[in-house]
Enzyme design. Structure first.
Site, PDB file in Angstrom:
ATOM      1  N   ASP A 536       0.736  -1.156   0.054  1.00 51.87           N
ATOM      2  CA  ASP A 536      -0.134  -0.100   0.095  1.00 51.87           C
ATOM      3  C   ASP A 536       0.882   1.335   0.128  1.00 51.87           C
ATOM      4  O   ASP A 536       1.986   1.055  -0.793  1.00 51.87           O
ATOM      5  CB  ASP A 536      -1.134  -0.020   1.277  1.00 51.87           C
ATOM      6  CG  ASP A 536      -2.297   0.705   1.080  1.00 51.87           C
ATOM      7  OD1 ASP A 536      -2.178   1.883   0.585  1.00 51.87           O
ATOM      8  OD2 ASP A 536      -3.258   0.106   1.226  1.00 51.87           O
ATOM      9  N   HIS A 559       2.170   2.038  -3.071  1.00 50.50           N
ATOM     10  CA  HIS A 559       1.306   2.973  -3.806  1.00 50.50           C
ATOM     11  C   HIS A 559       1.829   4.587  -3.637  1.00 50.50           C
ATOM     12  O   HIS A 559       0.954   5.475  -3.918  1.00 50.50           O
ATOM     13  CB  HIS A 559      -0.090   2.930  -3.249  1.00 50.50           C
ATOM     14  CG  HIS A 559      -0.829   1.521  -3.375  1.00 50.50           C
ATOM     15  ND1 HIS A 559      -1.996   1.242  -2.763  1.00 50.50           N
ATOM     16  CD2 HIS A 559      -0.278   0.393  -3.874  1.00 50.50           C
ATOM     17  CE1 HIS A 559      -2.261   0.081  -3.131  1.00 50.50           C
ATOM     18  NE2 HIS A 559      -1.317  -0.403  -3.821  1.00 50.50           N
TER      19      HIS A 559
END
Length: 637
Positions: A536, A559
């Site tokens: 993430d 991310h």
């Protein structure tokens, strides 16, 4: 609607950092002469005015050469960011009286989002003024070379300042200011030539600088908080000083100051605290001096409670005794514990029954070691030797009586059955603690089973963050490795003055919600020199975050670095004063991201700076999503 659009425009200009996107104003084009003799003050001010009024980010450029400058006031507020790029040398007039009694030579006033950088030099030509001061003649007040007054979000980098009449840099009534890679030089016998003075300011970082002066290398005055000083070469000079304090009855104190990894060479003093022997409400609290090298220093540690430089001294009263000594005693304990580690109380978790076999539950021994350290009247160390220690949910609760160093040489492992951590949301939690340092070691949360449960859509627990700090102040996390967290690896929530450095956070790129570091509701957080590879966000920044500095981050896979999501609620705190610099993104889905819900909200994003960022095989280098809705169900219009 969420207040984002104006900031987005600013961010896109700042992120690009290309000359074509900046309005550039060369002082020579405004009439400045690089001959060192022609007065270039007015051309400099005209260039500044043009840059200050520019709608686009602007650069004031000073090319190579020598430019004569008299008193110059660069006033704001300005319409956008300004880069003041100095490649040449700015010189003051030879006649020191020309600068008069203003107290400044170069003054930046009410300016925000300013960077002063380059390999240039500022020469205050102070020798004549010093001679006047020594002779006792009728001298002017004298000037500081560069002053920042009522400024926010300032960076000073790569500059050299020599021979200032008085202090080289003065920082007053400022927020979020960073000075790095500067060289400050004046003769050892030059009076009052402090390197850097900080007063009435919050969130100041001074790093990687060399200071050789005739007075304090760095001086910290009243009403200053959240100061981080590291990798300073100080000497000659009078060391790094807090004070003088207590000259007035109703005087604000100094709090949250750290000086670390610095070297003092042939200075009169090392670290010094000086206070007047007067009744005062002033104080100094949460002062941390550590990892300091003293070479031929006359007074490595000096605490002067009867400071009186002119020998016309106040009479010390019993009230003054009580007010001053009360905080000096606390500082003596902290200093002693940090400079002479043998005097610190040490608590080895094995002594309390912990087993380094990775199978025996060591939660209770760890908590017992914590309780002993937390109750210690002197600074304490919790030692975790080599080996693997099985820990269930562990809450390390404060407040404690003194600073605690959590020294981890081994590996802490979570239970193999992810359900054992239940629905608490945490694995290791530090709550309401102050002055805690977590150093070294590894955390293995064994999150694979939990990720599999999440993917299968089964009835899974909420999951656990590996290490969380809630309502904590003056925290350092250094050299830690965290792998396979169920959810986020490191969470900083409702904290002040937190520094994270040289950490490694690792989880597979397909592991859900395994953010590296999540910061929310916190002020004065610094994240440096770290490698983050997750499933993430490498770093996520939530509502209520301000004065966040990130540099030398390696991100990917993951991310990227995200602000948000924000704006989900109507009454939500915003995000402000965030800088990410000198970082590399490799193979990440996103680089720099801002994500907000398409709902009415009082939230905001302001003063965001991304600079010197390298993107390698990044799908979305810059992404601003104002319609964030990750489930695609029930999304607002």
């Amino acid at each position: 609607m969420f207040k984002l659009m104006p900031t987005c425009v600013i961010l896109l200009f700042a992120i690009a950092s290309l000359p074509s996107t900046k309005a550039a104003y060369n002082v020579v084009s405004f009439g400045a002469k690089p001959d060192g003799q022609s007065d270039s003050t007015l051309p400099f001010l005209r260039a500044w005015m043009a840059a200050c009024n520019s709608v686009a980010p602007a650069m004031v450029y000073v090319p190579r050469g020598t430019f004569l400058i008299k008193n110059a006031v660069f006033s704001g507020p300005c319409k956008n960011r300004i880069l003041f790029q100095i490649q040449g040398t700015l010189v003051a007039p030879w006649d020191y009286r020309s600068l008069g009694n203003s107290g400044f030579w170069i003054l930046f006033q009410k300016v925000s989002r300013l960077t002063v950088s380059g390999g240039g030099t500022v020469d205050g030509r102070g020798a004549g003024f010093w001679t006047c001061r020594r002779t006792g003649s009728n001298c002017p007040y004298g000037t500081r070379s560069i002053t920042f007054l009522w400024c926010n979000n300032i960076v000073v980098s790569g500059l050299t300042s020599i021979k200032s009449q008085l202090s080289h840099f003065a920082v007053a009534r400022c927020n979020n200011l960073r000075i790095q890679n500067v060289r400050i030089i004046a003769p050892s016998n030059s009076p009052n030539t402090d390197g850097i003075i900080v007063q009435d300011s919050t969130g100041v970082t001074i790093s990687r600088s060399i200071i050789r002066t005739g007075d304090d290398c760095i001086a910290i005055g009243p009403n200053t908080k959240n100061v981080w000083i590291e990798r300073i070469g100080c000497g000659p000079g009078h060391g790094i000083s807090i004070g003088s304090l207590g000259n007035g009855l109703n005087e604000n104190g100094v709090q949250n100051v750290t000086v670390t990894n610095s070297v003092f060479t042939k200075t009169d003093n090392g670290v010094r605290i000086k206070s007047w022997a007067r009744a005062s409400n002033s104080y100094a609290t949460n002062i941390n001096f550590r990892n300091l090298i003293m070479r031929n220093v006359a007074n490595p540690i000096l605490i002067d409670q009867t400071y009186c430089p002119n020998n016309q001294c106040p009479r010390q009263t019993k009230m003054a005794d009580q007010l001053v000594v009360s905080w000096v005693v606390m500082l003596l304990i902290a200093l002693t514990a940090l400079f002479w580690k043998a005097d610190a109380a040490t608590y080895n978790v094995i002594t309390f029954g912990a087993k380094p076999d990775g199978q025996t539950d060591s939660t209770r021994p760890f908590l017992q070691a914590w309780a002993a350290a937390c109750g210690s009247a002197q600074a304490a160390t919790i030692s975790v030797p080599r080996g693997r220690y099985l820990l269930g949910n562990a809450v390390f609760r404060g407040p404690c009586k003194n600073r605690i160093n959590f020294q981890i040489s081994g590996t802490l492992v979570a239970p193999a059955d992810y359900r054992a951590l239940g629905n608490t949301g945490y694995w290791i939690l530090f709550i309401q603690v102050n002055g805690v340092t977590v150093v070294g070691g590894s955390l293995d949360a064994k999150g694979a089973g939990f990720w599999a449960c999440r993917r299968s859509g089964s009835n899974c627990p909420v999951g656990a963050r590996s290490i969380t700090f809630n309502w904590a102040n003056d925290i350092v996390v250094s050299g830690l490795t965290s792998i396979n967290s169920q959810l986020s690896h490191l969470v900083i929530n409702s904290c002040n003055n937190v520094r994270v450095s040289n950490v490694r956070l690792i989880a597979p790129y397909q592991s859900p919600n395994t953010d590296g570091i999540h910061v929310q509701g916190s002020t004065g957080v610094t994240i440096t020199g770290s490698s983050i590879k997750t499933g993430d966000d490498c770093i996520s920044i939530g509502p209520g975050t301000k004065n966040l500095w990130m540099e030398r981050i390696t991100c990917g896979p993951g991310h990227g670095v995200s602000i948000g999501s924000l704006g989900k609620l109507l009454n939500e705190a915003g995000v402000q004063n965030v800088t990410l610099t000198n970082s590399v993104f490799s193979g990440s889905d996103n680089g720099l991201r801002i994500k907000t819900w398409a709902r009415p909200s009082n939230g905001f994003v302001t003063n965001i700076l991304y600079q010197n960022i390298v993107m390698k095989n990044v799908k979305n280098p810059i992404i601003i999503d104002q319609n964030y809705c990750p489930t695609n169900q029930g999304c607002p219009g």
